[in-house]
Write a protein that holds these residues in place. Structure first.
Motif, mmCIF file in Angstrom:
data_model
loop_
_atom_site.group_PDB
_atom_site.id
_atom_site.type_symbol
_atom_site.label_atom_id
_atom_site.label_comp_id
_atom_site.label_asym_id
_atom_site.label_seq_id
_atom_site.Cartn_x
_atom_site.Cartn_y
_atom_site.Cartn_z
ATOM 1 N N ASN A 194 0.808 -1.218 0.000
ATOM 2 C CA ASN A 194 0.000 0.000 0.000
ATOM 3 C C ASN A 194 0.845 1.274 0.000
ATOM 4 O OD1 ASN A 194 -2.427 -1.503 0.149
ATOM 5 N ND2 ASN A 194 -2.210 -1.694 2.367
ATOM 6 N N LEU A 195 2.154 1.115 0.164
ATOM 7 C CA LEU A 195 3.035 2.277 0.151
ATOM 8 C C LEU A 195 3.256 2.758 -1.276
ATOM 9 C CD1 LEU A 195 5.831 1.139 2.663
ATOM 10 C CD2 LEU A 195 3.871 2.616 3.136
ATOM 11 N N THR A 196 3.472 4.053 -1.419
ATOM 12 C CA THR A 196 3.815 4.584 -2.732
ATOM 13 C C THR A 196 5.260 4.215 -3.048
ATOM 14 O OG1 THR A 196 4.662 6.691 -1.880
ATOM 15 C CG2 THR A 196 2.286 6.552 -2.324
ATOM 16 N N LEU A 197 5.644 4.360 -4.300
ATOM 17 C CA LEU A 197 7.020 4.059 -4.689
ATOM 18 C C LEU A 197 7.999 4.925 -3.912
ATOM 19 C CD1 LEU A 197 9.102 2.668 -6.466
ATOM 20 C CD2 LEU A 197 8.729 4.453 -8.177
ATOM 21 N N SER A 198 7.659 6.198 -3.750
ATOM 22 C CA SER A 198 8.525 7.113 -3.012
ATOM 23 C C SER A 198 8.694 6.655 -1.570
ATOM 24 C CB SER A 198 7.934 8.528 -3.047
ATOM 25 O OG SER A 198 8.707 9.414 -2.269
ATOM 26 N N GLU A 199 7.606 6.204 -0.951
ATOM 27 C CA GLU A 199 7.666 5.734 0.433
ATOM 28 C C GLU A 199 8.495 4.459 0.547
ATOM 29 O OE1 GLU A 199 3.353 7.414 2.055
ATOM 30 O OE2 GLU A 199 3.485 5.453 1.078
ATOM 31 N N MET A 200 8.339 3.550 -0.419
ATOM 32 C CA MET A 200 9.115 2.311 -0.397
ATOM 33 C C MET A 200 10.601 2.593 -0.593
ATOM 34 S SD MET A 200 6.863 -0.710 -2.197
ATOM 35 C CE MET A 200 6.162 0.188 -3.570
ATOM 36 N N THR A 201 10.907 3.551 -1.465
ATOM 37 C CA THR A 201 12.302 3.920 -1.698
ATOM 38 C C THR A 201 12.915 4.518 -0.432
ATOM 39 O OG1 THR A 201 11.849 4.362 -4.036
ATOM 40 C CG2 THR A 201 13.859 5.307 -3.111
ATOM 41 N N GLY A 202 12.160 5.395 0.236
ATOM 42 C CA GLY A 202 12.637 5.991 1.479
ATOM 43 C C GLY A 202 12.845 4.943 2.553
ATOM 44 N N LEU A 203 11.934 3.972 2.626
ATOM 45 C CA LEU A 203 12.052 2.889 3.595
ATOM 46 C C LEU A 203 13.293 2.053 3.307
ATOM 47 C CD1 LEU A 203 11.054 1.091 5.875
ATOM 48 C CD2 LEU A 203 9.468 0.004 4.266
ATOM 49 N N LYS A 204 13.534 1.793 2.029
ATOM 50 C CA LYS A 204 14.716 1.023 1.631
ATOM 51 C C LYS A 204 15.991 1.721 2.102
ATOM 52 C CE LYS A 204 16.705 -2.200 -1.063
ATOM 53 N NZ LYS A 204 16.457 -3.649 -0.995
ATOM 54 N N GLU A 205 16.030 3.035 1.934
ATOM 55 C CA GLU A 205 17.205 3.807 2.352
ATOM 56 C C GLU A 205 17.355 3.794 3.877
ATOM 57 O OE1 GLU A 205 19.343 4.823 0.322
ATOM 58 O OE2 GLU A 205 18.531 5.805 -1.452
ATOM 59 N N ALA A 206 16.245 3.930 4.593
ATOM 60 C CA ALA A 206 16.288 3.936 6.058
ATOM 61 C C ALA A 206 16.811 2.606 6.590
ATOM 62 C CB ALA A 206 14.897 4.223 6.624
ATOM 63 N N ILE A 207 16.366 1.508 5.980
ATOM 64 C CA ILE A 207 16.846 0.182 6.376
ATOM 65 C C ILE A 207 18.349 0.083 6.141
ATOM 66 C CG2 ILE A 207 16.755 -2.291 5.869
ATOM 67 C CD1 ILE A 207 13.816 -1.855 5.033
ATOM 68 N N ALA A 208 18.790 0.564 4.976
ATOM 69 C CA ALA A 208 20.215 0.491 4.625
ATOM 70 C C ALA A 208 21.074 1.248 5.624
ATOM 71 C CB ALA A 208 20.432 1.042 3.216
ATOM 72 N N ARG A 209 20.629 2.448 6.025
ATOM 73 C CA ARG A 209 21.420 3.246 6.969
ATOM 74 C C ARG A 209 21.527 2.540 8.321
ATOM 75 N NH1 ARG A 209 21.129 5.370 2.676
ATOM 76 N NH2 ARG A 209 22.735 3.764 2.470
ATOM 77 N N ASP A 210 20.434 1.940 8.775
ATOM 78 C CA ASP A 210 20.474 1.270 10.073
ATOM 79 C C ASP A 210 21.339 0.018 10.005
ATOM 80 O OD1 ASP A 210 18.883 1.935 12.663
ATOM 81 O OD2 ASP A 210 18.961 -0.252 12.617
ATOM 82 N N GLN A 211 21.277 -0.688 8.883
ATOM 83 C CA GLN A 211 22.119 -1.871 8.714
ATOM 84 C C GLN A 211 23.596 -1.495 8.722
ATOM 85 O OE1 GLN A 211 20.476 -3.589 5.074
ATOM 86 N NE2 GLN A 211 19.697 -5.321 6.239
ATOM 87 N N GLU A 212 23.924 -0.391 8.072
ATOM 88 C CA GLU A 212 25.320 0.060 8.035
ATOM 89 C C GLU A 212 25.827 0.379 9.438
ATOM 90 O OE1 GLU A 212 24.402 1.894 3.637
ATOM 91 O OE2 GLU A 212 24.760 3.269 5.315
ATOM 92 N N ALA A 213 24.980 1.020 10.238
ATOM 93 C CA ALA A 213 25.362 1.356 11.611
ATOM 94 C C ALA A 213 25.518 0.095 12.456
ATOM 95 C CB ALA A 213 24.312 2.281 12.236
ATOM 96 N N THR A 214 24.608 -0.850 12.282
ATOM 97 C CA THR A 214 24.666 -2.111 13.027
ATOM 98 C C THR A 214 25.921 -2.898 12.659
ATOM 99 O OG1 THR A 214 22.248 -2.239 13.113
ATOM 100 C CG2 THR A 214 23.461 -4.274 13.521
ATOM 101 N N ASP A 215 26.203 -2.986 11.369
ATOM 102 C CA ASP A 215 27.388 -3.715 10.908
ATOM 103 C C ASP A 215 28.669 -3.088 11.456
ATOM 104 O OD1 ASP A 215 25.740 -5.393 9.499
ATOM 105 O OD2 ASP A 215 26.088 -4.452 7.551
ATOM 106 N N PHE A 216 28.709 -1.757 11.473
ATOM 107 C CA PHE A 216 29.899 -1.067 11.977
ATOM 108 C C PHE A 216 30.107 -1.359 13.461
ATOM 109 C CE2 PHE A 216 32.061 2.511 13.966
ATOM 110 C CZ PHE A 216 33.178 2.645 13.159
ATOM 111 N N ALA A 217 29.029 -1.285 14.241
ATOM 112 C CA ALA A 217 29.129 -1.518 15.683
ATOM 113 C C ALA A 217 29.559 -2.951 15.982
ATOM 114 C CB ALA A 217 27.795 -1.216 16.362
ATOM 115 N N LEU A 218 28.996 -3.915 15.260
ATOM 116 C CA LEU A 218 29.348 -5.317 15.480
ATOM 117 C C LEU A 218 30.794 -5.597 15.078
ATOM 118 C CD1 LEU A 218 26.126 -7.203 14.331
ATOM 119 C CD2 LEU A 218 27.091 -7.133 16.630
ATOM 120 N N LYS A 219 31.225 -5.034 13.962
ATOM 121 C CA LYS A 219 32.603 -5.229 13.505
ATOM 122 C C LYS A 219 33.590 -4.646 14.513
ATOM 123 C CE LYS A 219 35.805 -4.232 9.719
ATOM 124 N NZ LYS A 219 36.004 -3.535 8.419
ATOM 125 N N LEU A 220 33.272 -3.465 15.025
ATOM 126 C CA LEU A 220 34.141 -2.826 16.013
ATOM 127 C C LEU A 220 34.219 -3.668 17.285
ATOM 128 C CD1 LEU A 220 35.826 -0.318 16.785
ATOM 129 C CD2 LEU A 220 33.728 0.677 17.722
#
Length: 233
Positions: free
Chosen positions: A185-211
């Motif tokens: 039910n999300l618009t394409l713009s909303e899905m794209t924004g969600l995709k980016e938000a997930i990516a940023r959180d994953q990057e932060a999680t990966d960095f913290a775990l690696k450290l």
């Protein structure tokens, strides 16, 4: 990083990957934002622009340097955040105060409406129905790797990586702990924004775990050398 924290990050990774997989099923077109272009083909993949990739690499390198210089000490990282102009607030019951608006301690991205008004009042930030990004935490001992995770996201936000706008973050918080139903039910713009938000959180999680792995591995080596002069773990 203690075992409890590791478990939290482990399940966070699973949740993010699961949500990302479900989201990919619904992304079937192209769109752009300020720093990245989404290119979706039969394989439903996202290709970030050269600018976004360059910014991601810069954020990773700079955060690694800053965290290293701060010796992973939460208070030094908070001082850095404060010196950059982001409000840092310590409250005795921060976890309970934030729970009422379904937020967690650390970086609070922009809020709007009644949630923003509530947070502004509770943090003595005025009476506006809109907040600026801020850090809100309890006044006590902070887990260093949790702080690193939050710091990474803050630095990415400061450097304009996509996924931190109000609507993308709002949707991310809604769907992270859901079964993924309603994504269609999300618009394409909303899905794209969600995709980016997930990516940023994953990057932060990966960095913290690696450290954490690097720090713990180094400690084991040092302990081994102290005990018997060997470097094997």
């Amino acid at each position: 990083m203690n075992m409890f924290q590791k478990i939290i990050y482990f399940f966070l990774q699973i949740q993010e990957k699961s949500l990302s997989a479900k989201l990919n099923k619904h992304l079937k077109a192209s769109s752009t934002n300020s720093t990245s272009k989404t290119v979706l083909s039969t394989g439903v993949t996202m290709t970030l622009s050269a600018e976004t990739e360059k910014n991601k690499e810069m954020v990773l390198k700079n955060v690694a340097d800053i965290v290293s210089n701060a010796n992973t000490e939460p208070e030094k990282l908070l001082a850095y955040i404060s010196s950059a102009g982001t409000k840092v607030i310590k409250l005795d019951n921060a976890d309970k105060i934030l729970a009422l608006i379904k937020e967690e301690e650390g970086l609070i991205t922009e809020l709007k409406g009644l949630e923003a008004f509530y947070l502004n009042v509770m943090t003595d930030s005025g009476f506006s129905f809109r907040t600026k990004p801020m850090f809100v935490m309890r006044d006590g001992i902070i887990d260093p790797y949790y702080m690193v995770h939050q710091f990474y996201k803050w630095y990415a936000l400061r450097n304009n990586l996509p996924g931190f706008d109000y609507f993308s973050q709002k949707i991310f918080k809604i769907y992270l702990n859901s079964d993924g139903s309603g994504l269609e039910n999300l618009t394409l713009s909303e899905m794209t924004g969600l995709k980016e938000a997930i990516a940023r959180d994953q990057e932060a999680t990966d960095f913290a775990l690696k450290l954490a792995k690097e720090k713990e591995g180094s400690k084991k080596v040092l302990d081994k050398m102290k005990n018997d002069g060997g470097a094997n773990i």
